[in-house]
Design an enzyme around this catalytic site. Sequence first.
Site, PDB file in Angstrom:
ATOM      1  N   ARG A   1      46.224  51.465  38.291  1.00  0.00           N
ATOM      2  CA  ARG A   1      46.909  50.729  39.119  1.00  0.00           C
ATOM      3  C   ARG A   1      48.275  50.607  38.345  1.00  0.00           C
ATOM      4  O   ARG A   1      48.086  49.928  37.309  1.00  0.00           O
ATOM      5  CB  ARG A   1      46.245  49.289  39.532  1.00  0.00           C
ATOM      6  CG  ARG A   1      46.952  48.457  40.173  1.00  0.00           C
ATOM      7  CD  ARG A   1      46.232  47.144  40.319  1.00  0.00           C
ATOM      8  NE  ARG A   1      46.731  46.005  40.910  1.00  0.00           N
ATOM      9  CZ  ARG A   1      46.922  45.001  40.278  1.00  0.00           C
ATOM     10  NH1 ARG A   1      46.510  44.866  38.969  1.00  0.00           N
ATOM     11  NH2 ARG A   1      47.636  44.086  40.671  1.00  0.00           N
TER      12      ARG A   1
ATOM     13  N   ARG B   1      56.846  30.590  45.553  1.00  0.00           N
ATOM     14  CA  ARG B   1      56.973  30.222  44.077  1.00  0.00           C
ATOM     15  C   ARG B   1      57.628  28.963  43.995  1.00  0.00           C
ATOM     16  O   ARG B   1      58.748  28.772  44.841  1.00  0.00           O
ATOM     17  CB  ARG B   1      57.390  31.301  43.194  1.00  0.00           C
ATOM     18  CG  ARG B   1      56.636  32.328  42.958  1.00  0.00           C
ATOM     19  CD  ARG B   1      57.081  33.170  41.846  1.00  0.00           C
ATOM     20  NE  ARG B   1      56.277  34.638  41.681  1.00  0.00           N
ATOM     21  CZ  ARG B   1      55.120  34.818  40.881  1.00  0.00           C
ATOM     22  NH1 ARG B   1      54.639  33.635  40.448  1.00  0.00           N
ATOM     23  NH2 ARG B   1      54.440  35.796  41.202  1.00  0.00           N
TER      24      ARG B   1
ATOM     25  N   LYS C   1      45.497  44.391  51.009  1.00  0.00           N
ATOM     26  CA  LYS C   1      45.174  43.469  50.071  1.00  0.00           C
ATOM     27  C   LYS C   1      44.772  42.245  50.847  1.00  0.00           C
ATOM     28  O   LYS C   1      45.760  41.509  51.421  1.00  0.00           O
ATOM     29  CB  LYS C   1      46.056  43.169  49.044  1.00  0.00           C
ATOM     30  CG  LYS C   1      46.342  44.280  48.010  1.00  0.00           C
ATOM     31  CD  LYS C   1      47.299  44.136  47.159  1.00  0.00           C
ATOM     32  CE  LYS C   1      46.890  42.948  46.141  1.00  0.00           C
ATOM     33  NZ  LYS C   1      48.329  42.607  44.920  1.00  0.00           N
TER      34      LYS C   1
ATOM     35  N   THR D   1      39.864  41.026  40.982  1.00  0.00           N
ATOM     36  CA  THR D   1      40.165  39.856  40.373  1.00  0.00           C
ATOM     37  C   THR D   1      39.251  39.275  39.631  1.00  0.00           C
ATOM     38  O   THR D   1      38.114  38.659  40.149  1.00  0.00           O
ATOM     39  CB  THR D   1      40.579  38.951  41.537  1.00  0.00           C
ATOM     40  OG1 THR D   1      41.381  39.408  42.608  1.00  0.00           O
ATOM     41  CG2 THR D   1      41.381  37.649  40.918  1.00  0.00           C
TER      42      THR D   1
END
Length: 481
Positions: A33, A74, A220, A280
């Site tokens: 990845r 963020r 995802k 994850t």
Amino acid sequence: MLRRTKILATLGPATDKPGVLEGMFEAGVDFVRMNFSHGSAEDHINRANAVRALSEKTGRLVGILADLQGPKIRIARFKDTKVRLDEGQDFALDINLDPLAGDNTQVGITYEPLALEVKPGSRLLLDDGRIVLDVINVENMRVNCTVVVGGDLSNNKGINLMGGGLSAAALTDKDKEDIKTIAIMKCDYVAISFPRCAEDLHEARRLLVAAGCNAGIVSKVERAEAIVPNVMDEIILASDAVMVARGDLGVEIGDANLPAVQKMLIKRTRELNRVAITATQMMESMIENPIPTRAEVFDVANAVYDGTDVIMLSAETASGKYPIKAIEAMNRVCIEAEKQPVVRVSTHRIDQQFEHVDEAIAMSTMYLANHSKVNGIAALTESGSTPLWMSRISSGIPIFAFSPHPETLGRVTLFRGVFPVLFKHDATDHAEINRAIIAKLKKRGVAVKGDTFIITKGDLEGEQGGTNALKVVTIGQGLTP
């Protein structure tokens, strides 16, 4: 015993060290990845070239997945890099604040619509849920909050809204530029971060095709909206693979809900003939330690029991101290988990009618393989559809996908229990092709005299969707070598 569950490992500074990539190949990595949230285009191109060169040198195809950054909602930065927030104190997120002037009472944000998309009582989770804020009110684009769970908070940490609902587009301007780099790299798959609906994935596919890239699309699943039943099916069907991205998804739906959602997503993805990836923190402790925790061993094994096609390593290999050992540990756990009978039981599509002859051939092959003494399956394929359908049936029988097309071989490398074989032929005689297939299997060391294989193929005219024949052959009998 050939491991069926595929291992996907993230590349990064740790894997750039001399000998590490070679060690990963030896340890059994199947796919790598490239995380476009970090590094430059040059970094990714160089790593992709190194993987391709090593695949050529070793004769072992390792595929490449490019993971787009997607929208990053963020906070901005603090004057002193980091602050301490205490439970019960007031804290504000303010789009109008100087992005470098944050302190322990307020901080700037990068996502302007946040103030329009939250209301009193909304719960915000910062830094993957480590900091929890409840919204009191919104005043002039300033989101005033109370700290529910405090702790240290540093620069540029992510923001999630509990329950989902933030409207940030899945594809950013950066992603669209990165797609051009991905086309140069000839990646096998591209992962789309934070898709909200099927159209996000259709847009990504259009952009890839326009750039000259036919990579598969990985969605995802990171947003709460993506697991609403009708939306979930639309997202799965618009994808070639689905990643259970447990980090942001866990923050949005709550950690306690993750196990059930993981099982549901894997099951539904396989039912709809797509590839499932579980990701994850699968062996997070191996960033610092040479062996996994028992909990991590159970996590990996349970994903295998759930039927996932792929298990993924992130920081464990990209920046961890033991990237090779992490792959070796995953390999061991998968092999032992795959020995359990539950992994080989399947009722996939047992009560459904098939729409196409090639799909019926694929399902018939797996029924025959699972109910007789067969050592393996060789599927001659143009597009990879036949081995994909076969791999949706739980089995301990290896499936070898024979194709002359590198793109197809890259795609099938991600399928559970499917192993790519480069196979170029000009013959139209079926007996001659069968002999060539068996010779390839013997050369790979996966077939010996007396072994029985099922061979599937079409009319040898190079047309997609043309698989219409199934033949059982025993090596050393008849015309087989």
